[in-house]
Write a protein that holds these residues in place. Structure first.
Motif, mmCIF file in Angstrom:
data_model
loop_
_atom_site.group_PDB
_atom_site.id
_atom_site.type_symbol
_atom_site.label_atom_id
_atom_site.label_comp_id
_atom_site.label_asym_id
_atom_site.label_seq_id
_atom_site.Cartn_x
_atom_site.Cartn_y
_atom_site.Cartn_z
ATOM 1 N N VAL A 13 0.855 -1.193 0.000
ATOM 2 C CA VAL A 13 0.000 0.000 0.000
ATOM 3 C C VAL A 13 0.888 1.239 0.000
ATOM 4 O O VAL A 13 1.855 1.322 0.761
ATOM 5 C CB VAL A 13 -0.916 0.047 1.243
ATOM 6 N N GLU A 14 0.558 2.196 -0.833
ATOM 7 C CA GLU A 14 1.272 3.465 -0.871
ATOM 8 C C GLU A 14 0.685 4.393 0.197
ATOM 9 O O GLU A 14 -0.479 4.772 0.125
ATOM 10 C CB GLU A 14 1.128 4.100 -2.260
ATOM 11 N N ALA A 15 1.487 4.746 1.200
ATOM 12 C CA ALA A 15 1.047 5.714 2.211
ATOM 13 C C ALA A 15 1.241 7.117 1.658
ATOM 14 O O ALA A 15 2.315 7.449 1.155
ATOM 15 C CB ALA A 15 1.848 5.538 3.497
ATOM 16 N N ASN A 16 0.204 7.935 1.740
ATOM 17 C CA ASN A 16 0.239 9.273 1.154
ATOM 18 C C ASN A 16 -0.255 10.318 2.142
ATOM 19 O O ASN A 16 -1.122 10.040 2.984
ATOM 20 C CB ASN A 16 -0.629 9.329 -0.105
ATOM 21 N N TYR A 17 0.254 11.532 2.013
ATOM 22 C CA TYR A 17 -0.162 12.624 2.884
ATOM 23 C C TYR A 17 -1.674 12.843 2.856
ATOM 24 O O TYR A 17 -2.286 13.082 3.908
ATOM 25 C CB TYR A 17 0.582 13.903 2.489
ATOM 26 N N PRO A 18 -2.350 12.781 1.691
ATOM 27 C CA PRO A 18 -3.802 12.963 1.696
ATOM 28 C C PRO A 18 -4.551 11.952 2.563
ATOM 29 O O PRO A 18 -5.673 12.234 3.001
ATOM 30 C CB PRO A 18 -4.194 12.818 0.223
ATOM 31 N N ASP A 19 -3.947 10.783 2.828
ATOM 32 C CA ASP A 19 -4.604 9.809 3.699
ATOM 33 C C ASP A 19 -4.870 10.411 5.081
ATOM 34 O O ASP A 19 -5.902 10.133 5.707
ATOM 35 C CB ASP A 19 -3.743 8.550 3.847
ATOM 36 N N ILE A 20 -3.940 11.238 5.546
ATOM 37 C CA ILE A 20 -4.123 11.901 6.842
ATOM 38 C C ILE A 20 -5.343 12.813 6.799
ATOM 39 O O ILE A 20 -6.189 12.799 7.704
ATOM 40 C CB ILE A 20 -2.870 12.724 7.203
ATOM 41 N N LEU A 21 -5.435 13.600 5.746
ATOM 42 C CA LEU A 21 -6.545 14.549 5.615
ATOM 43 C C LEU A 21 -7.883 13.819 5.544
ATOM 44 O O LEU A 21 -8.874 14.253 6.140
ATOM 45 C CB LEU A 21 -6.341 15.417 4.382
ATOM 46 N N VAL A 22 -7.911 12.703 4.816
ATOM 47 C CA VAL A 22 -9.149 11.931 4.705
ATOM 48 C C VAL A 22 -9.565 11.398 6.074
ATOM 49 O O VAL A 22 -10.728 11.516 6.490
ATOM 50 C CB VAL A 22 -8.977 10.777 3.705
ATOM 51 N N MET A 23 -8.632 10.814 6.804
ATOM 52 C CA MET A 23 -8.941 10.214 8.098
ATOM 53 C C MET A 23 -9.412 11.258 9.112
ATOM 54 O O MET A 23 -10.256 10.966 9.962
ATOM 55 C CB MET A 23 -7.709 9.482 8.638
#
Length: 331
Positions: A37-47
């Motif tokens: 899985v590619e961890a990405n900065y936008p994942d933080i914003l989504v969560m």
């Protein structure tokens, strides 16, 4: 299966890895056994509920993964069980199994490691569309990449070089990031932790461009770096704003645009995924081809088990990651 589950929009540490039901593919869908899985900065914003798209609760975050197809829904003819694929989704990748539209799956080259397939996902797609679709990149042009040692930055550097840029300048913070930017292919590196960034970046860029300035700026950083980069651009230059990793959304001074005929645009890549899937597929095929030709090599700083997702995301939040962190969901 195990998955990271977000029960409410809150600090990412509140999400947990738990057992959930295995997904079942619907019409036009497949299920992928996720291996990277590619961890990405936008994942933080989504969560944390700060992203422009808020998934229905509860959900698993994650926008890009790689693995093997394990189930196929009705109407899917172009894929087979066992195919290695990279997957692009709006959310759901932080899991051992991922249900996705077949059109969002891209068959990987047989020799490609799954960690590489995941790392060549969202950030390389975003960088490709920024350079080609938004900036109108042509071989022989110069490119300034802000945050050049990060995910978007390193992908933009490598793609610009692979597609024939005459000069790629990396803007970074600190010696370690400068060293990383050189390793991934920057021709010149500017440490932006200088006293006078406003004038210093322009001076550094003019030195290596014979006073012309750079043709294209790729900006995933925002903040003060954005204004400094704007002053370092060439006549008829194009800037593409991708994000605000600095935490500050810049205000553009329109007089610079007027005086030098500069164009500034933004990029929300997921719109292309939904509106022009054929363009996305063509871009991914080119990215895979450039990897096979040895012109792309994603910088993967670490591979962590899924249970350490919060550690990976906090490192991204605080700018401690060079290139990409990849999560491994399987035990």
């Amino acid at each position: 299966m195990k998955a990271v589950l977000v029960q409410e929009f809150a600090p990412l540490q509140q999400a947990r890895v738990i057992e959930v039901e295995d997904p079942v593919p619907g019409k036009g869908e497949v299920v992928v056994d996720v291996l990277a899985v590619e961890a990405n900065y936008p994942d933080i914003l989504v969560m944390e509920g700060k992203y422009q798209v808020k998934p229905p609760l509860p959900f698993s975050p994650g926008k890009a993964a790689a693995g093997r197809i394990s189930a196929i829904g009705a109407g899917v003819e172009e894929l087979r069980i066992g195919d290695p694929v990279a997957v692009q989704v709006e959310y759901g990748a932080y899991a051992q199994k991922l249900r996705a539209l077949a059109r969002s799956c891209f068959r990987m080259p047989a020799a490609m490691p799954f960690e590489v397939g995941a790392a060549l996902g969202l950030v390389y797609q975003t960088s490709h569309f920024a350079l080609v679709e938004r900036a109108g990149f042509k071989p022989g042009q110069s490119v300034l990449v802000l945050g050049a040692s990060g995910g978007i930055g390193s992908a933009s550097v490598q793609l610009a070089k692979a597609m024939g840029a005459s000069l790629v300048i990396g803007g970074v913070l600190g010696k370690d990031n400068a060293d990383a930017a050189r390793r991934i292919g920057c021709d010149h590196v500017v440490d932006m932790a200088m006293d006078d960034l406003h004038g210093g970046l322009r001076e550094a860029v003019h030195v290596v461009t014979d006073g012309k300035g750079c043709d294209i700026v790729i900006d995933p950083v925002g903040g003060d770096a954005n204004a400094a980069a704007l002053r370092a651009m060439a006549w008829c230059g194009r800037m593409v704003i991708i994000g605000f990793a600095s935490g500050t959304i810049p205000t553009i001074k329109a007089n610079y645009l007027l005086v030098k005929n500069i164009a500034v645009s933004g990029l929300q890549w997921s719109d292309y995924r939904e509106r022009t899937p054929d363009l996305v597929r063509a871009a991914q095929e080119e990215i895979f081809r450039l990897w096979e030709e040895g012109k792309l090599c994603p910088l993967i700083s670490d591979v962590l088990p899924l249970a350490r997702f919060a550690e990976a995301l906090e490192a991204l939040r605080h700018g401690r990651v060079q290139g990409k962190i990849v999560l491994a969901p399987q035990d």
